[in-house]
Write an enzyme that holds these catalytic residues in place. Structure first.
Site, short mmCIF file in Angstrom:
data_model
loop_
_atom_site.label_atom_id
_atom_site.label_comp_id
_atom_site.label_asym_id
_atom_site.label_seq_id
_atom_site.Cartn_x
_atom_site.Cartn_y
_atom_site.Cartn_z
N GLU A 151 0.72 -1.25 0.04
CA GLU A 151 0.11 0.11 0.08
C GLU A 151 1.00 0.96 0.10
OE1 GLU A 151 -2.52 -1.68 3.23
OE2 GLU A 151 -4.17 -1.12 2.01
N ASP A 161 -12.16 -4.79 -3.57
CA ASP A 161 -13.28 -5.91 -3.54
C ASP A 161 -14.49 -5.41 -2.99
OD1 ASP A 161 -11.42 -6.13 -0.73
OD2 ASP A 161 -13.66 -6.43 -0.50
N1 ADE Z 1 -9.68 -4.01 3.11
C1 ADE Z 1 -9.85 -4.48 1.74
N2 ADE Z 1 -10.86 -5.13 1.57
C2 ADE Z 1 -11.42 -5.35 2.86
C3 ADE Z 1 -12.54 -5.87 3.36
N3 ADE Z 1 -13.52 -6.85 2.53
N4 ADE Z 1 -12.81 -6.05 4.68
C4 ADE Z 1 -12.09 -5.27 5.53
N5 ADE Z 1 -10.89 -4.60 5.27
C5 ADE Z 1 -10.41 -4.76 3.90
#
Ligand code: ADE
Length: 234
Positions: free
Chosen positions: A11, A197
């Site tokens: 990151e 996501d």
């Molecule tokens: N960071 C990136 N995706 C995530 C997720 N689904 N839950 C928690 N932190 C995250």
């Protein structure tokens, strides 16, 4: 000096690739890098994952360099179908979604025996951040929900409250902790996340696919902020 943090190596990696005059030191096993990005004096580091690591290292950097602003970037899961993978979510407000003291009569996220629930970024930083135009994807101002939990499927109990009780836009694991420490220290802050996501059953594979380029959009965002910050009144 501006402090720019992310939770994981991936990151922050592209920040380091454009950093000049880099000087690196190590605190508690994690590297911290001071130098210049586009001529601006910055400190770049990862915090480690989760609220405790993020809070501890944020306090450390505040004590060490008294930053004029702190930016936190990285990946997040989307909580809305209209917010897609690759989009940017800039935190209009943040909350610790896993802080729950219902038995004390408090709403989710409220810190007991305080009036702190939602955390609000510095208005000038938010105004500047909201002018960011990403090369790919849309930019949203929204609610970022933070907890020590990777959200993976819509049947999880947290999914229901993240949507219904908190009306969250994105979910991640550090932002509100960083925001809380900065707020208590009166350091201006802003959190911006790239969506990796949809916080659903495909979240892990999607997150892992996006992770190697996690800092690509964040670097463009940070460069936008650094350009604008040099024009803000001190
Ligand atoms: N960071 C990136 N995706 C995530 C997720 N689904 N839950 C928690 N932190 C995250």
């Amino acid at each position: 000096m501006i402090v720019v943090l992310g939770a994981m190596d991936a990151e922050i990696t592209e920040f380091l690739s454009v950093m000049r005059e880099r000087k690196t030191s190590i605190w508690q096993g994690i590297e911290e890098h001071r130098g210049l990005i586009d001529g601006h004096s910055v400190l770049i580091s990862k915090t480690g994952v989760g609220k405790a690591m993020a809070a501890m290292r944020t306090q450390h950097f505040i004590d060490k360099v008294s930053p004029s602003a702190l930016l936190f970037t990285g990946l997040a899961g989307s909580l809305k179908l209209s917010i897609r993978i690759g989009d940017t979510v800039i935190g209009r407000d943040l909350i610790q979604h896993d802080l729950e003291s219902k038995v004390l009569g408090l709403p989710r996220g409220q810190i007991p025996y305080s009036d702190i629930r939602f955390l609000y970024p510095d208005p000038a930083l938010l105004a500047l951040g909201s002018k960011y135009q990403a090369r790919e994807g849309c930019v949203h101002l929204g609610r970022i929900c933070t907890g020590d939990q990777f959200i993976t499927h819509r049947e999880m109990s947290s999914h229901a409250y993240l949507h219904n009780e908190l009306a969250g836009d994105a979910v991640e694991m550090e932002g509100a902790a960083v925001a809380l420490v900065c707020t208590l220290n009166q350091v201006p802050w802003l959190v911006a996340r790239t969506i990796s996501d949809m916080a659903d059953e495909d979240a892990v594979s999607s997150f892992e696919e996006v992770l190697p380029r996690a800092s690509h959009n964040s670097l463009a965002f940070v460069q936008h902020m650094l350009r604008g910050l040099s024009c803000l009144p001190a």
